[in-house]
Design a protein around this motif. Structure first.
Motif, PDB file in Angstrom:
ATOM      1  N   THR A   1      -6.512 -21.355   0.176  1.00  0.00           N
ATOM      2  CA  THR A   1      -7.038 -22.064   1.341  1.00  0.00           C
ATOM      3  C   THR A   1      -7.675 -23.399   0.970  1.00  0.00           C
ATOM      4  OG1 THR A   1      -9.317 -21.243   1.267  1.00  0.00           O
ATOM      5  CG2 THR A   1      -7.667 -19.780   2.205  1.00  0.00           C
ATOM      6  N   GLY A   2      -7.952 -24.172   2.016  1.00  0.00           N
ATOM      7  CA  GLY A   2      -8.779 -25.357   1.859  1.00  0.00           C
ATOM      8  C   GLY A   2     -10.239 -24.999   2.057  1.00  0.00           C
ATOM      9  N   GLN A   3     -11.045 -26.022   2.279  1.00  0.00           N
ATOM     10  CA  GLN A   3     -12.476 -25.814   2.484  1.00  0.00           C
ATOM     11  C   GLN A   3     -12.746 -25.236   3.878  1.00  0.00           C
ATOM     12  OE1 GLN A   3     -14.854 -26.162   0.226  1.00  0.00           O
ATOM     13  NE2 GLN A   3     -13.521 -27.010  -1.360  1.00  0.00           N
ATOM     14  N   PHE A   4     -13.917 -24.650   4.023  1.00  0.00           N
ATOM     15  CA  PHE A   4     -14.336 -24.142   5.320  1.00  0.00           C
ATOM     16  C   PHE A   4     -14.714 -25.308   6.212  1.00  0.00           C
ATOM     17  CE2 PHE A   4     -17.480 -22.247   8.265  1.00  0.00           C
ATOM     18  CZ  PHE A   4     -16.676 -21.251   8.802  1.00  0.00           C
ATOM     19  N   GLN A   5     -14.161 -25.324   7.421  1.00  0.00           N
ATOM     20  CA  GLN A   5     -14.407 -26.400   8.375  1.00  0.00           C
ATOM     21  C   GLN A   5     -15.424 -25.915   9.403  1.00  0.00           C
ATOM     22  OE1 GLN A   5     -10.407 -26.919   9.792  1.00  0.00           O
ATOM     23  NE2 GLN A   5      -9.658 -27.626   7.808  1.00  0.00           N
ATOM     24  N   LYS A   6     -16.658 -26.342   9.252  1.00  0.00           N
ATOM     25  CA  LYS A   6     -17.745 -25.798  10.063  1.00  0.00           C
ATOM     26  C   LYS A   6     -17.588 -26.087  11.547  1.00  0.00           C
ATOM     27  CE  LYS A   6     -21.289 -25.474   6.521  1.00  0.00           C
ATOM     28  NZ  LYS A   6     -22.676 -25.799   6.114  1.00  0.00           N
ATOM     29  N   ASP A   7     -16.960 -27.206  11.885  1.00  0.00           N
ATOM     30  CA  ASP A   7     -16.850 -27.557  13.302  1.00  0.00           C
ATOM     31  C   ASP A   7     -15.970 -26.575  14.074  1.00  0.00           C
ATOM     32  OD1 ASP A   7     -14.710 -28.482  11.770  1.00  0.00           O
ATOM     33  OD2 ASP A   7     -14.255 -30.130  13.146  1.00  0.00           O
ATOM     34  N   VAL A   8     -14.974 -26.004  13.386  1.00  0.00           N
ATOM     35  CA  VAL A   8     -14.089 -25.041  14.062  1.00  0.00           C
ATOM     36  C   VAL A   8     -14.237 -23.637  13.493  1.00  0.00           C
ATOM     37  CG1 VAL A   8     -12.386 -26.725  14.810  1.00  0.00           C
ATOM     38  CG2 VAL A   8     -12.200 -25.725  12.521  1.00  0.00           C
ATOM     39  N   GLN A   9     -15.113 -23.488  12.478  1.00  0.00           N
ATOM     40  CA  GLN A   9     -15.362 -22.180  11.861  1.00  0.00           C
ATOM     41  C   GLN A   9     -14.087 -21.557  11.290  1.00  0.00           C
ATOM     42  OE1 GLN A   9     -18.718 -20.470  11.746  1.00  0.00           O
ATOM     43  NE2 GLN A   9     -19.009 -22.674  11.855  1.00  0.00           N
ATOM     44  N   LYS A  10     -13.289 -22.407  10.628  1.00  0.00           N
ATOM     45  CA  LYS A  10     -12.031 -21.944  10.033  1.00  0.00           C
ATOM     46  C   LYS A  10     -11.853 -22.553   8.649  1.00  0.00           C
ATOM     47  CE  LYS A  10      -9.493 -21.698  14.456  1.00  0.00           C
ATOM     48  NZ  LYS A  10      -8.315 -22.206  15.204  1.00  0.00           N
TER      49      LYS A  10
ATOM     50  N   GLY B   1     -14.113 -13.753  12.526  1.00  0.00           N
ATOM     51  CA  GLY B   1     -13.364 -14.978  12.779  1.00  0.00           C
ATOM     52  C   GLY B   1     -13.868 -15.671  14.024  1.00  0.00           C
ATOM     53  N   PRO B   2     -13.510 -16.944  14.200  1.00  0.00           N
ATOM     54  CA  PRO B   2     -14.021 -17.703  15.345  1.00  0.00           C
ATOM     55  C   PRO B   2     -13.636 -17.081  16.682  1.00  0.00           C
ATOM     56  CG  PRO B   2     -12.258 -18.897  14.217  1.00  0.00           C
ATOM     57  CD  PRO B   2     -12.638 -17.765  13.331  1.00  0.00           C
ATOM     58  N   GLY B   3     -12.516 -16.361  16.731  1.00  0.00           N
ATOM     59  CA  GLY B   3     -12.101 -15.722  17.971  1.00  0.00           C
ATOM     60  C   GLY B   3     -13.003 -14.573  18.380  1.00  0.00           C
TER      61      GLY B   3
ATOM     62  N   GLN C   1      -4.614 -12.544  12.163  1.00  0.00           N
ATOM     63  CA  GLN C   1      -5.112 -12.397  13.530  1.00  0.00           C
ATOM     64  C   GLN C   1      -6.543 -12.921  13.599  1.00  0.00           C
ATOM     65  OE1 GLN C   1      -3.955  -8.226  13.064  1.00  0.00           O
ATOM     66  NE2 GLN C   1      -3.620  -8.164  15.272  1.00  0.00           N
ATOM     67  N   ASP C   2      -6.866 -13.517  14.703  1.00  0.00           N
ATOM     68  CA  ASP C   2      -8.229 -13.996  14.928  1.00  0.00           C
ATOM     69  C   ASP C   2      -8.718 -13.391  16.242  1.00  0.00           C
ATOM     70  OD1 ASP C   2     -10.610 -15.405  14.988  1.00  0.00           O
ATOM     71  OD2 ASP C   2      -9.699 -17.180  15.911  1.00  0.00           O
ATOM     72  N   PRO C   3      -9.617 -12.390  16.193  1.00  0.00           N
ATOM     73  CA  PRO C   3     -10.383 -11.915  15.036  1.00  0.00           C
ATOM     74  C   PRO C   3      -9.632 -10.841  14.240  1.00  0.00           C
ATOM     75  CG  PRO C   3     -11.137 -10.830  17.025  1.00  0.00           C
ATOM     76  CD  PRO C   3     -10.083 -11.799  17.467  1.00  0.00           C
ATOM     77  N   SER C   4     -10.119 -10.624  12.991  1.00  0.00           N
ATOM     78  CA  SER C   4      -9.529  -9.579  12.154  1.00  0.00           C
ATOM     79  C   SER C   4     -10.495  -9.213  11.031  1.00  0.00           C
ATOM     80  CB  SER C   4      -8.196 -10.039  11.562  1.00  0.00           C
ATOM     81  OG  SER C   4      -8.398 -11.087  10.645  1.00  0.00           O
ATOM     82  N   TYR C   5     -10.163  -8.150  10.339  1.00  0.00           N
ATOM     83  CA  TYR C   5     -10.927  -7.645   9.205  1.00  0.00           C
ATOM     84  C   TYR C   5     -11.144  -8.769   8.187  1.00  0.00           C
ATOM     85  CZ  TYR C   5     -11.851  -4.293   5.333  1.00  0.00           C
ATOM     86  OH  TYR C   5     -12.386  -3.588   4.294  1.00  0.00           O
ATOM     87  N   PRO C   6     -12.391  -9.068   7.789  1.00  0.00           N
ATOM     88  CA  PRO C   6     -12.662 -10.257   6.971  1.00  0.00           C
ATOM     89  C   PRO C   6     -12.099 -10.234   5.558  1.00  0.00           C
ATOM     90  CG  PRO C   6     -14.675  -8.971   7.319  1.00  0.00           C
ATOM     91  CD  PRO C   6     -13.638  -8.390   8.220  1.00  0.00           C
TER      92      PRO C   6
END
Length: 463
Positions: free
Chosen positions: A202-211, A433-435, A185-190
């Motif tokens: 996961t892949g790398q963190f994508q700063k443009d979308v914060q995911k 999360g970005p949401g 879920q976005d947002p959710s417990y980190p």
């Protein structure tokens, strides 16, 4: 340093104690004067010795590359760091913490007395016990099954007692391994996302979308009632789902959870259902995923005594892995989780387990409900405050969190503004999360006088 003329220097006397570099002599406990011939060399100038570079030893072990993917600090330690910096700046400030979801009210005596009795018993031959079952004590497992899963087909041997839901989340990630894809879920417990990153899912963190790449973020917004549009969600192996949700406080209803179970079955996915706030539910929504038909074939549930009985420091929780839940090759998931538990964990402490058993007695359940009722009253005070100030407010009815909207603003900026101007610690929504951008979470865990004072300060700032 001034030059020193040595033309008149002859034999000098140097203490042997301060000149360890001299030729070795037989040991003598008293200082001796030793004549040393010094050659006349004219003028001596003092020259600073060249600085030698400090070398730091490094091993040949490579850092886990997944750790480098993590962004900044884990959310709650980062909040604690900013709170400490604020106190340095304002040492006399009366800081009120409504940020981290840590309980504040005393554990009911009916529960602590059971733990004390068990603790004192350990000093007797009759009461002493060492290693217990890694899965938890039989009586406690049976009590959890009968209290929370009565008539749902969950048996005591489906239940694994632990040192808390957060710890079990990481053990479940270890169970799933690195070759799965997860949805959250976005947002959710980190902890869901961060443990996935550390495992290498996961892949790398994508700063443009914060995911992070290779994670399916299921957007939960006021517009969709904080339940994701499953028709737009890609197939994943694992679905982390929390209801009532942390941070939004939203609880999924029966129809929504029925959709979720159906979605998991159609995709062959496993749901990890976090029910850590189920006892806060006011609405007639499911308290457990296993109220939904077919859920035992696709779901695991994790829960905790932390927010029910004030066990955030005591540490006691449980995870339910039904026998009907199978991997793609037909192997029971519970058998592998049992192996993880036996390999990585020696079982919950016997003292908290005695407390957990007391929690589930009639007197313990009544005492827990009273404490939960106190926090729910705090929640109402906070909700009423922000409503009176004209904010859009969510949550509060089914969870001890209030989700406040600050449209068009950075969550961290709002966090900083509130801390700077009111000395109240909240939680920035984007940490979940970005949401969560544009929201802050306000926790109802706090002493009543602090909650009332914090709300007074909010009114001063935003009226």
């Amino acid at each position: 340093m001034a030059a020193m003329n040595t033309n008149n220097l002859g034999t000098s006397t140097i203490s042997s104690l301060s000149s360890a570099f001299l030729a070795p002599t037989s040991f003598n406990s008293r200082a001796r004067s030793v004549p040393v011939r010094v050659k006349r060399i004219g003028v001596i100038k003092c020259v600073a010795a060249p600085q030698q570079e400090q070398t730091v030893y490094q091993t040949n072990v490579s850092r886990n590359a997944n750790m480098a993917k993590l962004q900044a600090g884990y959310l709650f330690p980062e909040i604690a760091r900013r709170r400490a910096a604020h106190l340095q700046k304002y040492p006399n400030a009366q800081v009120i913490s409504l940020g981290i979801g840590d309980t504040t009210e005393p554990i009911p005596e009916v529960i602590t007395s059971a733990m004390a009795k068990r603790c004192l018993g350990l000093s007797t031959l009759e009461g002493y016990s060492g290693y217990g079952a890694e899965q938890g004590e039989k009586l406690l497992r049976a009590a959890i099954a009968s209290t929370f899963y009565s008539n749902l087909g969950i048996e005591e041997d489906d239940i694994f007692v632990s040192d808390g839901a957060k710890c079990d989340i990481s053990r479940l990630q270890l169970l799933f391994g690195s070759n799965v894809k997860m949805a959250v879920q976005d947002p959710s417990y980190p902890a869901y996302v961060d443990s996935s990153v550390i495992m290498g899912q996961t892949g790398q963190f994508q700063k443009d979308v914060q995911k992070y790449g290779n994670i399916e973020y299921m957007r939960c917004t006021p517009e969709n009632g904080f339940f994701p549009d499953l028709s737009t969600v890609a197939r994943t192996d694992i679905i982390f789902f929390c209801s009532p949700n942390n941070p939004t406080g939203a609880a999924a209803n029966r129809d929504q959870l029925t959709q979720l179970v159906k979605f998991a079955k159609e995709n062959g996915s496993i749901i990890v259902f976090d029910s850590a706030y189920a006892m806060y539910m006011s609405d007639d929504n499911p308290r457990t995923i296993f109220e939904i038909p077919g859920a035992k074939e696709v779901a695991i549930e994790t829960s905790s005594f932390s927010k029910y009985a004030g066990f955030t420091g005591v540490r006691l929780g449980w995870t339910v892995v039904p026998k009907q839940l199978l991997f793609s090759d037909g192997f029971p998931v519970a058998k592998d989780f049992n192996r993880i538990v036996c390999t990585c964990f020696n079982g919950a402490s016997n003292i908290p387990q005695a407390g957990g058993l007391a929690c589930l007695s009639p007197e313990g359940l009544k005492a827990m409900q009273e404490v939960i009722g106190f926090y729910k009253e705090n929640t109402k005070i906070i909700v009423d405050t922000f409503n009176s100030l004209g904010f859009k407010v969510y949550g509060g009815a089914n969870a001890p969190y209030v989700w406040v909207h600050f449209p068009g603003r950075s969550s961290w900026d709002v966090f900083s503004e509130i801390l700077e101007k009111t000395h109240v610690v909240t939680t920035p929504g984007s940490g979940f999360g970005p949401g969560g951008e544009g929201f802050i979470r306000v926790s109802a865990f706090g002493h009543r006088k602090n909650v009332l004072e914090a709300c007074r300060r909010f009114k001063e700032l935003y009226r």
